[in-house]
Design a protein around this motif. Structure first.
Motif, PDB file in Angstrom:
ATOM      1  N   SER A 156      35.843 -17.582  18.268  1.00  0.00           N
ATOM      2  CA  SER A 156      36.961 -18.464  18.590  1.00  0.00           C
ATOM      3  C   SER A 156      38.282 -17.706  18.541  1.00  0.00           C
ATOM      4  CB  SER A 156      37.006 -19.638  17.609  1.00  0.00           C
ATOM      5  OG  SER A 156      35.864 -20.447  17.753  1.00  0.00           O
ATOM      6  N   ILE A 157      39.172 -18.047  19.466  1.00  0.00           N
ATOM      7  CA  ILE A 157      40.454 -17.345  19.598  1.00  0.00           C
ATOM      8  C   ILE A 157      41.573 -18.384  19.699  1.00  0.00           C
ATOM      9  CG2 ILE A 157      41.798 -15.712  20.964  1.00  0.00           C
ATOM     10  CD1 ILE A 157      39.101 -14.700  22.108  1.00  0.00           C
ATOM     11  N   LEU A 158      42.645 -18.159  18.967  1.00  0.00           N
ATOM     12  CA  LEU A 158      43.815 -19.026  19.005  1.00  0.00           C
ATOM     13  C   LEU A 158      44.989 -18.237  19.547  1.00  0.00           C
ATOM     14  CD1 LEU A 158      43.489 -20.411  15.342  1.00  0.00           C
ATOM     15  CD2 LEU A 158      42.228 -21.148  17.383  1.00  0.00           C
ATOM     16  N   ALA A 159      45.638 -18.744  20.576  1.00  0.00           N
ATOM     17  CA  ALA A 159      46.827 -18.078  21.103  1.00  0.00           C
ATOM     18  C   ALA A 159      47.963 -18.217  20.104  1.00  0.00           C
ATOM     19  CB  ALA A 159      47.222 -18.675  22.444  1.00  0.00           C
ATOM     20  N   THR A 160      48.713 -17.141  19.906  1.00  0.00           N
ATOM     21  CA  THR A 160      49.816 -17.179  18.964  1.00  0.00           C
ATOM     22  C   THR A 160      51.075 -16.597  19.574  1.00  0.00           C
ATOM     23  OG1 THR A 160      49.459 -15.005  17.942  1.00  0.00           O
ATOM     24  CG2 THR A 160      48.168 -16.835  17.081  1.00  0.00           C
ATOM     25  N   GLN A 161      52.182 -16.998  18.988  1.00  0.00           N
ATOM     26  CA  GLN A 161      53.492 -16.492  19.378  1.00  0.00           C
ATOM     27  C   GLN A 161      54.314 -16.317  18.120  1.00  0.00           C
ATOM     28  OE1 GLN A 161      55.826 -19.274  21.663  1.00  0.00           O
ATOM     29  NE2 GLN A 161      57.258 -17.723  22.393  1.00  0.00           N
ATOM     30  N   VAL A 162      55.075 -15.249  18.044  1.00  0.00           N
ATOM     31  CA  VAL A 162      55.948 -15.037  16.899  1.00  0.00           C
ATOM     32  C   VAL A 162      57.137 -15.987  16.995  1.00  0.00           C
ATOM     33  CG1 VAL A 162      57.510 -13.406  15.766  1.00  0.00           C
ATOM     34  CG2 VAL A 162      55.260 -12.649  16.539  1.00  0.00           C
ATOM     35  N   VAL A 188      41.783 -13.891  11.453  1.00  0.00           N
ATOM     36  CA  VAL A 188      42.321 -15.068  10.771  1.00  0.00           C
ATOM     37  C   VAL A 188      41.498 -15.369   9.526  1.00  0.00           C
ATOM     38  CG1 VAL A 188      42.830 -17.534  10.984  1.00  0.00           C
ATOM     39  CG2 VAL A 188      43.187 -16.002  12.946  1.00  0.00           C
ATOM     40  N   LYS A 189      42.195 -15.629   8.423  1.00  0.00           N
ATOM     41  CA  LYS A 189      41.514 -16.053   7.200  1.00  0.00           C
ATOM     42  C   LYS A 189      41.950 -17.442   6.747  1.00  0.00           C
ATOM     43  CE  LYS A 189      44.698 -13.727   3.982  1.00  0.00           C
ATOM     44  NZ  LYS A 189      44.805 -12.718   2.886  1.00  0.00           N
ATOM     45  N   GLY A 190      42.993 -17.978   7.366  1.00  0.00           N
ATOM     46  CA  GLY A 190      43.447 -19.312   7.009  1.00  0.00           C
ATOM     47  C   GLY A 190      44.508 -19.819   7.971  1.00  0.00           C
ATOM     48  N   ARG A 209      46.802 -22.812  23.526  1.00  0.00           N
ATOM     49  CA  ARG A 209      45.641 -22.226  24.194  1.00  0.00           C
ATOM     50  C   ARG A 209      44.610 -21.866  23.132  1.00  0.00           C
ATOM     51  NH1 ARG A 209      48.691 -23.704  27.439  1.00  0.00           N
ATOM     52  NH2 ARG A 209      49.278 -22.844  29.476  1.00  0.00           N
ATOM     53  N   TYR A 210      43.382 -22.317  23.326  1.00  0.00           N
ATOM     54  CA  TYR A 210      42.307 -22.049  22.384  1.00  0.00           C
ATOM     55  C   TYR A 210      41.044 -21.695  23.151  1.00  0.00           C
ATOM     56  CZ  TYR A 210      45.234 -25.295  19.543  1.00  0.00           C
ATOM     57  OH  TYR A 210      46.273 -25.940  18.910  1.00  0.00           O
ATOM     58  N   ILE A 211      40.236 -20.827  22.578  1.00  0.00           N
ATOM     59  CA  ILE A 211      38.832 -20.700  22.979  1.00  0.00           C
ATOM     60  C   ILE A 211      38.028 -20.988  21.721  1.00  0.00           C
ATOM     61  CG2 ILE A 211      36.991 -19.154  23.744  1.00  0.00           C
ATOM     62  CD1 ILE A 211      39.020 -17.699  25.473  1.00  0.00           C
ATOM     63  N   LEU A 212      37.124 -21.954  21.821  1.00  0.00           N
ATOM     64  CA  LEU A 212      36.384 -22.413  20.649  1.00  0.00           C
ATOM     65  C   LEU A 212      34.886 -22.360  20.889  1.00  0.00           C
ATOM     66  CD1 LEU A 212      38.613 -25.538  19.909  1.00  0.00           C
ATOM     67  CD2 LEU A 212      38.654 -23.365  18.656  1.00  0.00           C
ATOM     68  N   LEU A 240      35.617 -24.003  10.565  1.00  0.00           N
ATOM     69  CA  LEU A 240      34.964 -22.969  11.366  1.00  0.00           C
ATOM     70  C   LEU A 240      35.047 -21.608  10.667  1.00  0.00           C
ATOM     71  CD1 LEU A 240      33.584 -23.113  14.184  1.00  0.00           C
ATOM     72  CD2 LEU A 240      35.737 -22.328  15.163  1.00  0.00           C
ATOM     73  N   LEU A 241      36.142 -21.393   9.967  1.00  0.00           N
ATOM     74  CA  LEU A 241      36.344 -20.129   9.272  1.00  0.00           C
ATOM     75  C   LEU A 241      35.310 -19.879   8.176  1.00  0.00           C
ATOM     76  CD1 LEU A 241      40.234 -20.110   8.923  1.00  0.00           C
ATOM     77  CD2 LEU A 241      38.882 -18.344  10.043  1.00  0.00           C
ATOM     78  N   GLN A 242      34.675 -20.938   7.702  1.00  0.00           N
ATOM     79  CA  GLN A 242      33.693 -20.783   6.634  1.00  0.00           C
ATOM     80  C   GLN A 242      32.408 -20.115   7.118  1.00  0.00           C
ATOM     81  OE1 GLN A 242      34.902 -21.582   3.573  1.00  0.00           O
ATOM     82  NE2 GLN A 242      36.729 -22.086   4.782  1.00  0.00           N
ATOM     83  N   SER A 243      32.156 -20.161   8.415  1.00  0.00           N
ATOM     84  CA  SER A 243      30.892 -19.616   8.911  1.00  0.00           C
ATOM     85  C   SER A 243      31.038 -18.648  10.082  1.00  0.00           C
ATOM     86  CB  SER A 243      29.973 -20.776   9.353  1.00  0.00           C
ATOM     87  OG  SER A 243      30.598 -21.554  10.371  1.00  0.00           O
ATOM     88  N   GLU A 244      32.219 -18.583  10.696  1.00  0.00           N
ATOM     89  CA  GLU A 244      32.406 -17.723  11.862  1.00  0.00           C
ATOM     90  C   GLU A 244      33.750 -17.014  11.789  1.00  0.00           C
ATOM     91  OE1 GLU A 244      32.164 -19.928  15.452  1.00  0.00           O
ATOM     92  OE2 GLU A 244      30.156 -20.700  15.066  1.00  0.00           O
ATOM     93  N   LYS A 245      33.850 -15.923  12.508  1.00  0.00           N
ATOM     94  CA  LYS A 245      35.131 -15.247  12.641  1.00  0.00           C
ATOM     95  C   LYS A 245      36.015 -15.989  13.635  1.00  0.00           C
ATOM     96  CE  LYS A 245      34.043 -10.482  11.338  1.00  0.00           C
ATOM     97  NZ  LYS A 245      34.129  -9.055  11.732  1.00  0.00           N
TER      98      LYS A 245
END
Length: 291
Positions: A156-162, A188-190, A209-212, A240-245
Protein backbone atom coordinates in the motif's frame (compact mmCIF):
# COMPACT_ATOMS: atom_id res chain seq x y z
CA UNK A 1 3.21 -13.38 -9.07
CA UNK A 2 3.18 -9.59 -9.07
CA UNK A 3 -0.23 -7.93 -9.13
CA UNK A 4 -1.15 -4.74 -10.93
CA UNK A 5 -3.53 -1.92 -10.19
CA UNK A 6 -6.49 -2.01 -12.59
CA UNK A 7 -9.27 -0.33 -10.63
CA UNK A 8 -9.65 3.16 -9.21
CA UNK A 9 -12.26 4.18 -6.63
CA UNK A 10 -13.58 7.74 -6.53
CA UNK A 11 -15.43 8.69 -3.31
CA UNK A 12 -17.98 11.25 -4.49
CA UNK A 13 -20.85 11.17 -2.02
CA UNK A 14 -19.98 14.25 0.06
CA UNK A 15 -22.15 17.33 0.30
CA UNK A 16 -19.54 19.89 -0.79
CA UNK A 17 -20.63 22.36 1.86
CA UNK A 18 -17.59 24.59 1.33
CA UNK A 19 -19.03 25.57 -2.05
CA UNK A 20 -22.60 26.32 -1.00
CA UNK A 21 -24.83 27.61 -2.45
CA UNK A 22 -23.45 26.30 -5.77
CA UNK A 23 -23.39 22.71 -4.49
CA UNK A 24 -27.00 22.83 -3.33
CA UNK A 25 -27.96 21.45 -6.76
CA UNK A 26 -24.60 20.64 -8.42
CA UNK A 27 -22.25 17.92 -7.12
CA UNK A 28 -18.96 19.49 -6.06
CA UNK A 29 -17.21 16.93 -8.28
CA UNK A 30 -18.94 18.54 -11.25
CA UNK A 31 -17.70 22.06 -10.53
CA UNK A 32 -15.76 23.24 -13.55
CA UNK A 33 -12.02 23.84 -13.57
CA UNK A 34 -11.69 25.91 -16.75
CA UNK A 35 -13.88 23.70 -18.98
CA UNK A 36 -13.84 20.26 -17.33
CA UNK A 37 -15.44 19.08 -14.10
CA UNK A 38 -12.83 18.33 -11.45
CA UNK A 39 -13.71 14.64 -11.35
CA UNK A 40 -12.77 14.27 -15.02
CA UNK A 41 -9.20 15.32 -14.26
CA UNK A 42 -8.99 12.44 -11.78
CA UNK A 43 -10.53 9.94 -14.19
CA UNK A 44 -8.05 10.94 -16.89
CA UNK A 45 -5.22 10.53 -14.37
CA UNK A 46 -6.42 7.02 -13.50
CA UNK A 47 -6.56 6.08 -17.19
CA UNK A 48 -3.04 7.40 -17.74
CA UNK A 49 -1.90 5.21 -14.84
CA UNK A 50 -3.25 2.09 -16.52
CA UNK A 51 -6.54 1.73 -14.64
CA UNK A 52 -9.24 0.47 -16.97
CA UNK A 53 -12.11 0.27 -14.48
CA UNK A 54 -13.41 3.29 -12.62
CA UNK A 55 -15.70 2.90 -9.59
CA UNK A 56 -17.50 6.01 -8.42
CA UNK A 57 -19.10 5.99 -4.96
CA UNK A 58 -22.05 8.34 -5.23
CA UNK A 59 -24.86 9.55 -3.02
CA UNK A 60 -28.19 11.26 -3.28
CA UNK A 61 -28.22 14.14 -5.76
CA UNK A 62 -25.15 12.98 -7.69
CA UNK A 63 -26.85 11.87 -10.92
CA UNK A 64 -25.08 14.66 -12.83
CA UNK A 65 -21.84 12.68 -12.51
CA UNK A 66 -23.39 9.66 -14.21
CA UNK A 67 -24.95 11.88 -16.88
CA UNK A 68 -21.59 13.52 -17.62
CA UNK A 69 -19.89 10.23 -18.45
CA UNK A 70 -22.92 8.81 -20.28
CA UNK A 71 -23.91 9.24 -23.93
CA UNK A 72 -25.94 12.37 -24.64
CA UNK A 73 -27.92 11.48 -27.77
CA UNK A 74 -29.73 14.81 -28.00
CA UNK A 75 -26.53 16.84 -27.70
CA UNK A 76 -24.59 14.67 -30.16
CA UNK A 77 -27.43 14.70 -32.71
CA UNK A 78 -27.61 18.48 -32.52
CA UNK A 79 -23.85 18.91 -32.87
CA UNK A 80 -23.75 16.50 -35.79
CA UNK A 81 -26.59 18.25 -37.58
CA UNK A 82 -24.88 21.61 -37.16
CA UNK A 83 -21.55 20.29 -38.42
CA UNK A 84 -19.72 20.99 -35.16
CA UNK A 85 -17.39 18.03 -35.55
CA UNK A 86 -14.77 19.10 -32.98
CA UNK A 87 -17.36 19.56 -30.23
CA UNK A 88 -19.01 16.29 -31.21
CA UNK A 89 -15.71 14.45 -30.86
CA UNK A 90 -15.14 16.13 -27.49
CA UNK A 91 -18.51 14.95 -26.20
CA UNK A 92 -18.04 11.40 -27.47
CA UNK A 93 -14.54 11.16 -25.99
CA UNK A 94 -15.96 11.77 -22.52
CA UNK A 95 -18.60 9.05 -22.82
CA UNK A 96 -16.22 6.55 -24.44
CA UNK A 97 -13.11 7.10 -22.33
CA UNK A 98 -13.51 4.32 -19.76
CA UNK A 99 -15.66 1.62 -18.17
CA UNK A 100 -17.46 3.10 -15.19
CA UNK A 101 -19.39 1.45 -12.37
CA UNK A 102 -21.35 3.18 -9.65
CA UNK A 103 -22.18 2.20 -6.09
CA UNK A 104 -24.38 4.17 -3.71
CA UNK A 105 -23.27 5.32 -0.28
CA UNK A 106 -26.66 5.81 1.30
CA UNK A 107 -25.33 7.72 4.29
CA UNK A 108 -22.22 9.91 4.48
CA UNK A 109 -20.22 8.02 7.11
CA UNK A 110 -16.68 8.97 6.22
CA UNK A 111 -13.98 8.19 3.69
CA UNK A 112 -13.36 4.72 5.08
CA UNK A 113 -17.02 3.85 4.69
CA UNK A 114 -17.06 5.17 1.11
CA UNK A 115 -14.09 2.95 0.24
CA UNK A 116 -15.77 -0.02 1.93
CA UNK A 117 -18.84 0.46 -0.27
CA UNK A 118 -16.70 -0.41 -3.30
CA UNK A 119 -15.62 -3.79 -1.93
CA UNK A 120 -17.82 -5.98 -4.14
CA UNK A 121 -16.72 -4.14 -7.29
CA UNK A 122 -13.02 -4.13 -6.41
CA UNK A 123 -12.79 -7.75 -5.34
CA UNK A 124 -9.58 -9.35 -4.13
CA UNK A 125 -7.00 -7.15 -5.82
CA UNK A 126 -5.05 -3.95 -5.13
CA UNK A 127 -6.79 -0.75 -6.12
CA UNK A 128 -6.34 3.00 -6.22
CA UNK A 129 -8.36 5.66 -4.43
CA UNK A 130 -8.52 9.16 -5.90
CA UNK A 131 -10.13 12.08 -4.09
CA UNK A 132 -11.46 14.33 -6.86
CA UNK A 133 -10.92 17.46 -4.74
CA UNK A 134 -7.17 17.05 -5.08
CA UNK A 135 -6.23 17.99 -8.64
CA UNK A 136 -2.56 17.24 -9.24
CA UNK A 137 -0.78 18.78 -12.20
CA UNK A 138 2.26 16.68 -13.07
CA UNK A 139 4.24 15.80 -16.18
CA UNK A 140 3.97 12.14 -15.17
CA UNK A 141 0.50 11.75 -13.61
CA UNK A 142 0.69 11.31 -9.84
CA UNK A 143 -1.11 7.96 -9.83
CA UNK A 144 1.18 6.68 -12.59
CA UNK A 145 4.16 7.51 -10.39
CA UNK A 146 2.55 5.54 -7.57
CA UNK A 147 1.65 2.58 -9.79
CA UNK A 148 5.27 2.40 -10.95
CA UNK A 149 6.35 2.26 -7.30
CA UNK A 150 3.71 -0.36 -6.48
CA UNK A 151 5.10 -2.63 -9.16
CA UNK A 152 8.35 -2.62 -7.19
CA UNK A 153 7.12 -2.82 -3.58
CA UNK A 154 3.75 -4.60 -3.97
CA UNK A 155 2.40 -2.78 -0.91
CA UNK A 156 0.00 0.00 0.00
CA UNK A 157 1.17 3.50 -0.90
CA UNK A 158 -0.03 6.88 0.39
CA UNK A 159 0.69 10.04 -1.57
CA UNK A 160 2.31 12.70 0.58
CA UNK A 161 3.21 16.35 0.38
CA UNK A 162 5.39 18.41 2.68
CA UNK A 163 3.24 20.95 4.54
CA UNK A 164 5.00 23.69 6.44
CA UNK A 165 3.65 25.47 9.52
CA UNK A 166 0.25 25.24 11.21
CA UNK A 167 -1.45 23.98 8.04
CA UNK A 168 -0.25 20.47 8.90
CA UNK A 169 -3.07 20.25 11.46
CA UNK A 170 -5.60 19.86 8.65
CA UNK A 171 -4.15 16.53 7.47
CA UNK A 172 -3.31 13.00 8.40
CA UNK A 173 0.46 12.96 8.96
CA UNK A 174 2.91 10.11 8.42
CA UNK A 175 5.38 8.83 10.97
CA UNK A 176 8.21 6.86 9.41
CA UNK A 177 11.74 6.75 8.08
CA UNK A 178 13.36 7.21 4.64
CA UNK A 179 13.22 4.16 2.40
CA UNK A 180 16.63 2.90 1.32
CA UNK A 181 17.50 3.84 -2.24
CA UNK A 182 14.66 6.29 -2.93
CA UNK A 183 14.49 9.72 -1.29
CA UNK A 184 10.83 10.14 -2.30
CA UNK A 185 9.69 7.00 -0.44
CA UNK A 186 9.04 6.63 3.28
CA UNK A 187 8.63 3.41 5.26
CA UNK A 188 5.52 4.20 7.30
CA UNK A 189 5.29 3.06 10.91
CA UNK A 190 2.34 5.16 12.03
CA UNK A 191 -0.21 7.86 11.18
CA UNK A 192 -1.51 10.74 13.23
CA UNK A 193 -4.79 12.38 12.26
CA UNK A 194 -4.79 16.20 12.34
CA UNK A 195 -2.06 16.69 14.97
CA UNK A 196 -1.15 19.97 16.59
CA UNK A 197 1.88 21.42 14.75
CA UNK A 198 4.19 20.78 17.72
CA UNK A 199 3.04 17.16 17.91
CA UNK A 200 3.22 16.28 14.22
CA UNK A 201 5.64 13.36 13.68
CA UNK A 202 6.76 14.80 10.32
CA UNK A 203 5.84 17.35 7.67
CA UNK A 204 4.56 14.60 5.36
CA UNK A 205 0.81 15.10 4.99
CA UNK A 206 -1.40 12.49 3.33
CA UNK A 207 -2.83 13.79 0.03
CA UNK A 208 -5.81 12.36 -1.87
CA UNK A 209 -4.13 9.49 -3.72
CA UNK A 210 -3.85 5.96 -2.33
CA UNK A 211 -2.98 2.50 -3.55
CA UNK A 212 -4.34 -0.08 -1.14
CA UNK A 213 -4.24 -3.85 -0.87
CA UNK A 214 -7.59 -5.66 -0.55
CA UNK A 215 -6.89 -6.50 3.11
CA UNK A 216 -8.03 -2.96 3.89
CA UNK A 217 -11.64 -4.10 3.41
CA UNK A 218 -11.49 -6.67 6.22
CA UNK A 219 -9.99 -4.06 8.49
CA UNK A 220 -12.59 -1.42 7.64
CA UNK A 221 -15.34 -3.96 8.34
CA UNK A 222 -14.14 -4.29 11.94
CA UNK A 223 -12.81 -0.76 12.60
CA UNK A 224 -14.98 1.19 15.06
CA UNK A 225 -16.33 4.58 14.07
CA UNK A 226 -13.89 7.37 14.80
CA UNK A 227 -13.96 11.17 14.83
CA UNK A 228 -17.37 12.65 14.02
CA UNK A 229 -19.01 9.23 14.17
CA UNK A 230 -17.44 8.33 10.83
CA UNK A 231 -15.40 5.40 9.59
CA UNK A 232 -11.94 6.84 9.02
CA UNK A 233 -9.74 5.42 6.27
CA UNK A 234 -6.64 6.33 8.29
CA UNK A 235 -7.85 4.08 11.12
CA UNK A 236 -8.08 1.19 8.67
CA UNK A 237 -4.58 1.92 7.37
CA UNK A 238 -3.25 1.86 10.94
CA UNK A 239 -4.58 -1.69 11.16
CA UNK A 240 -2.94 -2.52 7.84
CA UNK A 241 0.41 -1.57 9.35
CA UNK A 242 0.13 -4.46 11.80
CA UNK A 243 0.50 -7.05 9.05
CA UNK A 244 1.82 -5.33 5.90
CA UNK A 245 4.29 -2.70 4.84
CA UNK A 246 2.86 0.70 3.95
CA UNK A 247 4.81 3.35 2.08
CA UNK A 248 4.56 7.10 1.78
CA UNK A 249 5.40 8.65 -1.57
CA UNK A 250 6.28 12.31 -2.13
CA UNK A 251 5.00 12.80 -5.66
CA UNK A 252 6.39 15.09 -8.33
CA UNK A 253 3.90 17.75 -9.37
CA UNK A 254 1.71 20.57 -8.11
CA UNK A 255 -1.34 19.78 -6.03
CA UNK A 256 -4.38 22.04 -6.07
CA UNK A 257 -7.01 21.79 -3.34
CA UNK A 258 -10.05 22.20 -5.57
CA UNK A 259 -12.33 21.46 -2.63
CA UNK A 260 -11.50 24.90 -1.27
CA UNK A 261 -12.66 28.16 -2.85
CA UNK A 262 -9.25 29.81 -2.83
CA UNK A 263 -7.63 26.59 -4.03
CA UNK A 264 -10.08 26.36 -6.91
CA UNK A 265 -9.39 29.96 -7.91
CA UNK A 266 -5.63 29.35 -7.89
CA UNK A 267 -6.05 26.17 -9.91
CA UNK A 268 -8.20 28.01 -12.45
CA UNK A 269 -5.49 30.64 -12.97
CA UNK A 270 -2.71 28.06 -13.27
CA UNK A 271 -4.59 25.74 -15.63
CA UNK A 272 -5.80 28.64 -17.79
CA UNK A 273 -2.29 30.03 -18.20
CA UNK A 274 -1.10 26.61 -19.41
CA UNK A 275 -3.67 26.52 -22.21
CA UNK A 276 -2.49 27.44 -25.71
CA UNK A 277 -5.96 28.70 -26.63
CA UNK A 278 -6.56 30.77 -23.48
CA UNK A 279 -3.20 31.38 -21.84
CA UNK A 280 -1.83 34.27 -23.93
CA UNK A 281 -5.01 36.36 -23.78
CA UNK A 282 -5.56 35.59 -20.10
CA UNK A 283 -1.98 36.54 -19.28
CA UNK A 284 -2.45 39.90 -21.02
CA UNK A 285 -5.66 40.45 -19.07
CA UNK A 286 -3.92 39.76 -15.76
CA UNK A 287 -1.33 42.40 -16.62
CA UNK A 288 -4.05 45.04 -16.81
CA UNK A 289 -5.18 44.46 -13.23
CA UNK A 290 -4.17 46.89 -10.52
CA UNK A 291 -3.02 44.55 -7.78
Amino acid sequence: MKTRVRKAVFPAAGFGTRFLPATKSIPKEMLSLVDKPIIQYGVEEALAAGCDQIIIVTGRGKSAIEDHFDVSFELETTLERRGKTELLALSRNVSNMVRLSYVRQKEAMGLGHAVLMARDLVGDEPFAVILPDDVIDAQVPCLKQMVDLFEQVQGSILATQVIEGPGISAYGVLDGSPHAGNARVMDVKGLVEKPKPAEAPSKNAIIGRYILTPKIFDLLETTPLGAGGELQLTDGIKGLLQSEKVYGYTFEGTRHDAGDKLGMLKATVDFTLKRDDLGPAFREYLKTLSL
